[in-house]
Motif scaffolding. Structure first.
Motif, short mmCIF file in Angstrom:
data_model
loop_
_atom_site.label_atom_id
_atom_site.label_comp_id
_atom_site.label_asym_id
_atom_site.label_seq_id
_atom_site.Cartn_x
_atom_site.Cartn_y
_atom_site.Cartn_z
N LYS A 372 -13.53 -20.36 42.22
CA LYS A 372 -12.28 -20.07 41.53
C LYS A 372 -11.11 -20.72 42.25
CE LYS A 372 -11.61 -15.61 43.94
NZ LYS A 372 -11.43 -14.16 43.77
N VAL A 373 -10.00 -20.86 41.50
CA VAL A 373 -8.74 -21.33 42.04
C VAL A 373 -7.65 -20.57 41.29
CG1 VAL A 373 -8.57 -23.27 40.40
CG2 VAL A 373 -7.33 -23.37 42.57
N GLY A 374 -6.55 -20.27 41.97
CA GLY A 374 -5.49 -19.53 41.28
C GLY A 374 -4.21 -19.50 42.08
N ALA A 375 -3.19 -18.88 41.49
CA ALA A 375 -1.88 -18.81 42.13
C ALA A 375 -1.02 -17.76 41.46
CB ALA A 375 -1.18 -20.17 42.08
N SER A 376 0.03 -17.37 42.16
CA SER A 376 1.12 -16.57 41.61
C SER A 376 2.34 -17.47 41.48
CB SER A 376 1.43 -15.38 42.53
OG SER A 376 0.30 -14.54 42.67
N TYR A 377 3.20 -17.14 40.51
CA TYR A 377 4.32 -18.02 40.19
C TYR A 377 5.58 -17.21 39.94
CZ TYR A 377 0.33 -21.05 39.04
OH TYR A 377 -0.85 -21.74 39.08
N GLU A 378 6.71 -17.86 40.17
CA GLU A 378 8.00 -17.28 39.84
C GLU A 378 8.82 -18.31 39.08
OE1 GLU A 378 9.86 -15.87 43.39
OE2 GLU A 378 8.49 -14.15 43.60
#
Length: 421
Positions: A372-378
């Motif tokens: 998996k790969v992922g992120a949080s964003y603003e």
């Protein structure tokens, strides 16, 4: 955090929280028209209807009765899911949340008059419009291929009959035959998707046709999860997959569907199955509405997902040009909840909170070998910006990879429940 169905749904409030205010008595309900019934459109329609508690009239314009998810369709090709598991209906959206399902294609948008025209000529007035049409393909991006050739060389990048066709072609390959994929240039739907598909095709051929070869023709220098995929291919499918990158001619490709040939920098390769994934752009209705730019995508305000061209029109998911988020089902769902919150706020006076976004993309390389790969964003004024990211590591043990795969199953159950009710 490990995600299961309940855990995924429990994380949703952060990006879609709202305090609803009732509509004024005697006042006509504000109208929202949503074009597109996928991860972005269906989520947005459901959240507007659910959290406004009936104060907003919501119409979903979608010609199909059943939506097939593109995410997880590779697992069907690989034999890990059946086709029906990808199918989702709109019954709960219409029955439980009072959403009107207009079973037609949207053929035009008049932003001055604030009306959508359907293919039969009917018009729908709106106070806010949501456009979530997913992708369409760039004409001529792969010389020799257009949609009329998709029955010979399928794209299978819109799930449904194309997915079934590609799976059937792979399973019917002659012994020792060649499968070819022409991968797309950036940006495109689901960055790891073509490489998970290569993995799933290899899984099928390893079991059914072990002397077959896979030719991956890729115009990009690098791609999502590259180290993880290449490690997995070496481990599970050694000698089967040959990737040709731009340095070896992959930026100069032509296909000849009737002859089942792929021409790579002038050199002709005879193939048995060819999966052509062309360059992509926003679904055609976005351009018809005049909200796309020269890139073919629709620029949006990162704080709300309203388009830069018109604050009364929102675009989310694959069709949007928003910054750092990949084009994925998870991204579309996350963006849709931010849009729904802002639309409710504008139309009912409910409170809106600062936008936050998240995404994770899982891929299956072989049985129980998930990554998996992922992120949080603003949101910034310029774009949706990544603030924290993670990715699986090469060399992980089998138990962790199996847990990652099982996490993806929980996520799929959770997100489809969140989209369709």
């Amino acid at each position: 955090m490990k995600l299961n169905r309940r855990g995924f749904i429990g994380t949703l409030a952060a990006s879609g929280a709202v305090l609803s205010a009732p509509a004024v008595l005697g006042q006509a309900k504000p109208r929202v028209v949503v074009i597109g019934g996928g991860a972005g459109g269906a989520t947005c329609a459901r959240y507007i209807a659910k959290d406004s508690d009936g104060a907003i009239d919501v119409t979903l314009v979608e010609p199909a009765d059943i939506y097939y998810t593109c995410f997880f369709s590779n697992l069907y090709i690989g034999g890990f899911r059946d086709f029906d598991s990808l199918a989702h209906r709109y019954d709960k959206l219409t029955g439980e949340y009072g959403i009107t399902h207009a079973r037609a294609m949207a053929s035009g948008v008049d932003r001055d008059a604030m009306k959508v025209t359907l293919e039969g000529g009917e018009t729908l007035a709106y106070d806010r419009l949501v456009i979530a049409p997913g992708i369409d393909f760039v004409d001529g991006s792969v010389p020799g291929w257009d949609l009329s050739k998709a029955e010979i060389m399928p794209h299978a990048y819109k799930a449904g009959p194309q997915t079934q066709l590609l799976k059937a072609q792979v399973e019917a390959m002659p012994e020792g035959g060649t499968f070819c994929m022409v991968a797309p240039p950036n940006p495109y739907r689901c960055p790891p998707g073509p490489y998970e598909r290569i993995s799933m095709v290899a899984h099928v051929l390893k079991e059914r046709n072990p002397t077959a070869k896979i030719l991956l023709v890729d115009p990009k220098d690098k791609y999502s999860k590259q180290g993880l995929f290449e490690e997995g291919w070496q481990k599970h499918y050694s000698g089967m997959i040959d990737r040709i990158g731009p340095d070896f001619g992959a930026a100069n490709v032509e296909v000849r569907p009737n002859a089942m040939e792929v021409v790579i920098d002038g050199e002709v390769e005879k193939v048995d199955v060819c999966n052509v994934i062309p360059a992509q752009k926003a679904g055609l209705i976005a351009a018809a509405a005049g909200v796309t730019d020269d890139t073919g995508w629709a620029p949006v305000n990162p704080h709300s997902m309203a388009t830069r061209a018109d604050p009364n029109v929102y675009v989310m998911g694959d069709a949007s040009a928003q910054g750092d988020m990949p084009k994925s089902g998870f991204s579309a769902n996350s963006q849709a909840k931010v849009a729904a919150m802002n639309i409710r706020s504008e139309l009912t006076g409910s409170k809106a909170f600062p936008a936050k976004y998240s995404n994770t993309c899982w891929s299956l390389i072989d049985t129980d070998d998930g990554v998996k790969v992922g992120a949080s964003y603003e949101a910034t004024d310029e774009k949706i910006a990544s603030v924290d990211s993670f990715v699986s590591q090469t060399g992980e043990d089998a138990d962790l990879r199996k847990a990652t795969y099982e996490e993806s199953l929980g996520w799929y159950a959770g997100i489809t429940a969140d989209i369709f009710g």
